[in-house]
Write a protein that holds these residues in place. Structure first.
Motif, mmCIF file in Angstrom:
data_model
loop_
_atom_site.group_PDB
_atom_site.id
_atom_site.type_symbol
_atom_site.label_atom_id
_atom_site.label_comp_id
_atom_site.label_asym_id
_atom_site.label_seq_id
_atom_site.Cartn_x
_atom_site.Cartn_y
_atom_site.Cartn_z
ATOM 1 N N LEU A 147 -1.730 1.899 -4.947
ATOM 2 C CA LEU A 147 -3.475 0.904 -5.209
ATOM 3 C C LEU A 147 -4.154 1.748 -4.625
ATOM 4 O O LEU A 147 -5.270 2.171 -5.233
ATOM 5 C CB LEU A 147 -3.272 -0.369 -3.708
ATOM 6 N N SER A 148 -4.049 2.715 -3.865
ATOM 7 C CA SER A 148 -5.479 3.845 -3.222
ATOM 8 C C SER A 148 -5.295 4.414 -4.554
ATOM 9 O O SER A 148 -6.678 5.372 -4.142
ATOM 10 C CB SER A 148 -5.040 4.543 -1.698
ATOM 11 N N GLN A 149 -4.292 5.159 -4.797
ATOM 12 C CA GLN A 149 -4.761 6.411 -5.635
ATOM 13 C C GLN A 149 -5.401 5.621 -6.903
ATOM 14 O O GLN A 149 -5.889 6.271 -7.572
ATOM 15 C CB GLN A 149 -3.120 6.922 -6.505
ATOM 16 N N ASN A 177 0.804 -1.278 -0.427
ATOM 17 C CA ASN A 177 -0.101 -0.030 -0.260
ATOM 18 C C ASN A 177 0.449 1.503 -0.182
ATOM 19 O O ASN A 177 0.741 2.433 -0.243
ATOM 20 C CB ASN A 177 -1.193 -0.288 1.610
ATOM 21 N N MET A 178 1.663 1.445 0.535
ATOM 22 C CA MET A 178 3.173 2.808 0.662
ATOM 23 C C MET A 178 4.094 2.502 -0.747
ATOM 24 O O MET A 178 3.991 4.164 -0.812
ATOM 25 C CB MET A 178 3.297 1.990 1.103
ATOM 26 N N PHE A 179 4.097 1.907 -1.748
ATOM 27 C CA PHE A 179 4.745 1.341 -2.438
ATOM 28 C C PHE A 179 3.750 1.961 -3.882
ATOM 29 O O PHE A 179 3.071 1.354 -3.758
ATOM 30 C CB PHE A 179 5.889 0.770 -2.422
ATOM 31 N N PRO A 180 5.051 2.418 -5.116
ATOM 32 C CA PRO A 180 3.799 2.015 -6.326
ATOM 33 C C PRO A 180 3.660 0.430 -7.025
ATOM 34 O O PRO A 180 4.693 0.157 -7.060
ATOM 35 C CB PRO A 180 4.377 3.248 -7.400
ATOM 36 N N LEU A 181 2.457 0.761 -7.432
ATOM 37 C CA LEU A 181 2.414 -0.717 -7.800
ATOM 38 C C LEU A 181 2.572 -0.317 -9.052
ATOM 39 O O LEU A 181 3.339 -1.719 -9.714
ATOM 40 C CB LEU A 181 0.534 -0.574 -8.242
ATOM 41 N N ILE A 182 2.711 0.475 -9.984
ATOM 42 C CA ILE A 182 2.981 0.900 -11.391
ATOM 43 C C ILE A 182 3.576 2.146 -11.725
ATOM 44 O O ILE A 182 3.169 3.148 -11.400
ATOM 45 C CB ILE A 182 2.435 0.371 -12.762
ATOM 46 N N GLU A 183 4.855 1.961 -12.648
ATOM 47 C CA GLU A 183 5.157 3.680 -12.748
ATOM 48 C C GLU A 183 5.100 3.222 -14.127
ATOM 49 O O GLU A 183 5.349 2.718 -14.808
ATOM 50 C CB GLU A 183 6.827 3.771 -12.060
ATOM 51 N N LEU A 198 -15.480 -2.434 -4.392
ATOM 52 C CA LEU A 198 -14.860 -3.740 -5.138
ATOM 53 C C LEU A 198 -13.738 -3.932 -4.710
ATOM 54 O O LEU A 198 -13.130 -4.934 -4.101
ATOM 55 C CB LEU A 198 -15.847 -4.469 -5.920
ATOM 56 N N VAL A 199 -12.700 -3.272 -5.451
ATOM 57 C CA VAL A 199 -11.529 -2.911 -5.959
ATOM 58 C C VAL A 199 -10.924 -2.387 -3.626
ATOM 59 O O VAL A 199 -9.877 -3.037 -3.220
ATOM 60 C CB VAL A 199 -10.661 -2.251 -5.989
ATOM 61 N N LEU A 200 -11.558 -1.574 -3.055
ATOM 62 C CA LEU A 200 -11.319 -0.765 -1.743
ATOM 63 C C LEU A 200 -11.531 -2.250 -0.912
ATOM 64 O O LEU A 200 -11.118 -2.412 -0.187
ATOM 65 C CB LEU A 200 -12.535 -0.061 -1.594
ATOM 66 N N ILE A 201 -12.662 -2.673 -0.764
ATOM 67 C CA ILE A 201 -13.429 -4.559 0.280
ATOM 68 C C ILE A 201 -12.530 -4.824 -1.216
ATOM 69 O O ILE A 201 -11.929 -5.512 0.951
ATOM 70 C CB ILE A 201 -14.547 -4.104 -0.253
ATOM 71 N N THR A 202 -12.179 -5.660 -1.104
ATOM 72 C CA THR A 202 -11.350 -7.068 -1.688
ATOM 73 C C THR A 202 -10.127 -7.654 -1.374
ATOM 74 O O THR A 202 -9.103 -8.180 -1.087
ATOM 75 C CB THR A 202 -11.149 -8.560 -2.849
ATOM 76 N N CYS A 203 -9.748 -5.775 -1.815
ATOM 77 C CA CYS A 203 -8.000 -5.885 -1.774
ATOM 78 C C CYS A 203 -6.898 -5.011 -0.892
ATOM 79 O O CYS A 203 -6.316 -5.035 -0.423
ATOM 80 C CB CYS A 203 -7.348 -5.156 -3.349
ATOM 81 N N ILE A 204 -7.791 -4.167 0.023
ATOM 82 C CA ILE A 204 -7.767 -3.127 0.930
ATOM 83 C C ILE A 204 -8.034 -3.565 2.585
ATOM 84 O O ILE A 204 -7.286 -4.088 3.488
ATOM 85 C CB ILE A 204 -7.826 -1.995 1.038
ATOM 86 N N LEU A 205 -9.495 -3.512 2.131
ATOM 87 C CA LEU A 205 -10.230 -3.728 3.755
ATOM 88 C C LEU A 205 -10.425 -5.118 4.372
ATOM 89 O O LEU A 205 -9.946 -5.606 5.266
ATOM 90 C CB LEU A 205 -11.540 -3.312 3.655
ATOM 91 N N ALA A 206 -10.483 -5.650 3.092
ATOM 92 C CA ALA A 206 -11.300 -7.244 3.603
ATOM 93 C C ALA A 206 -9.377 -8.413 4.209
ATOM 94 O O ALA A 206 -9.208 -8.693 5.447
ATOM 95 C CB ALA A 206 -11.357 -8.507 2.741
ATOM 96 N N PRO A 207 -8.437 -8.168 3.086
ATOM 97 C CA PRO A 207 -7.502 -8.033 3.398
ATOM 98 C C PRO A 207 -6.715 -7.675 5.105
ATOM 99 O O PRO A 207 -6.214 -8.618 5.969
ATOM 100 C CB PRO A 207 -6.007 -8.123 2.696
ATOM 101 N N PHE A 208 -6.298 -6.934 5.138
ATOM 102 C CA PHE A 208 -6.007 -5.854 6.405
ATOM 103 C C PHE A 208 -6.895 -6.261 7.558
ATOM 104 O O PHE A 208 -6.552 -6.749 8.486
ATOM 105 C CB PHE A 208 -6.011 -4.438 5.844
ATOM 106 N N PHE A 209 -8.619 -7.145 7.434
ATOM 107 C CA PHE A 209 -9.239 -7.162 8.507
ATOM 108 C C PHE A 209 -8.530 -8.329 8.937
ATOM 109 O O PHE A 209 -8.647 -9.325 9.986
ATOM 110 C CB PHE A 209 -10.833 -7.036 7.972
#
Ligand SMILES: [Zn+2]
Length: 205
Positions: free
Chosen positions: A76-78, A58-64, A94-105
């Motif tokens: 990811l958040s951008q 979540n901190m580093f860029p996914l792609i440059e 959908l991306v927010l839930i499946t890739c950030i919130l659900a894995p974090f929880f």
């Protein structure tokens, strides 16, 4: 506690199975339950590795992307924000839930539950949280998203030079680690320890 064979529905009284061994249905031979070795310690180490990878992802860029001297980096958040701004609110959610919130929880919840259990303690609300984690498990579907990223990278590659960011690698590793942690988690052991912790008079190991 009674358990039923998932193949033939024969009922058994669940007794403790020694570490590393399995209980087999005497009628149909299906695997009833296997006591995974060092399940708690292994799952806990994987969870800690997963949390580190989650923060890297979540901190580093996914792609440059380099395009005529212009340099673009997307995290990811951008990416979620960009989807939202392009009128794709459903996909953004959908991306927010499946890739950030659900894995974090899932990761932080398991850490909260498992760490005290390792020292024969039970954190407040543990049964509720553990049940919720098990229910939410199907919602972490990072692999679906990963596929989406790969497809968009291939599309974007026509527009300029694409450099995979650090986050893309940690994201891929996180998918593997999370699947591994889920596989090594033994819910029977966890429930055993939770109920043992509720009665401090009973000694369990
Ligand atoms: Zn059976």
């Amino acid at each position: 506690m009674m358990i039923a064979c998932h193949e033939c529905d024969m009922l058994y009284r669940l007794e403790s199975v020694p570490e590393g061994s399995k209980a087999i249905c005497s009628r149909c031979g299906a695997l009833l339950y296997s006591h995974k070795k060092n399940s708690l310690d292994r799952t806990l180490s994987l969870i800690i590795a997963g949390l580190i990878l989650f923060f890297l992802s979540n901190m580093f860029p996914l792609i440059e992307m380099k395009n005529q001297g212009l340099m673009m980096k997307t995290t990811l958040s951008q990416g979620v924000k960009a989807l939202y701004n392009q009128d794709m609110q459903g996909l953004a959610a959908l991306v927010l839930i499946t890739c950030i919130l659900a894995p974090f929880f899932q990761l932080s919840g398991l850490f909260y539950v498992l760490l005290p259990l390792k020292y024969q303690r039970v954190a407040p609300k543990t049964p509720h949280i553990f049940r919720l984690i098990r229910k939410l498990q199907p919602w972490s579907m990072m692999e679906v998203f990963m596929l989406g990223i790969l497809v968009s990278i291939i599309k974007l590659a026509k527009m300029g030079t694409i450099i995979p960011g650090l986050s893309l690698y940690s994201f891929a590793a996180l998918i593997i680690i999370l699947a591994w942690a889920t596989a090594s988690l033994d819910p029977h052991i966890i429930w055993d320890k939770i109920s043992a912790g509720d009665n401090p008079g009973v000694k369990h190991d």
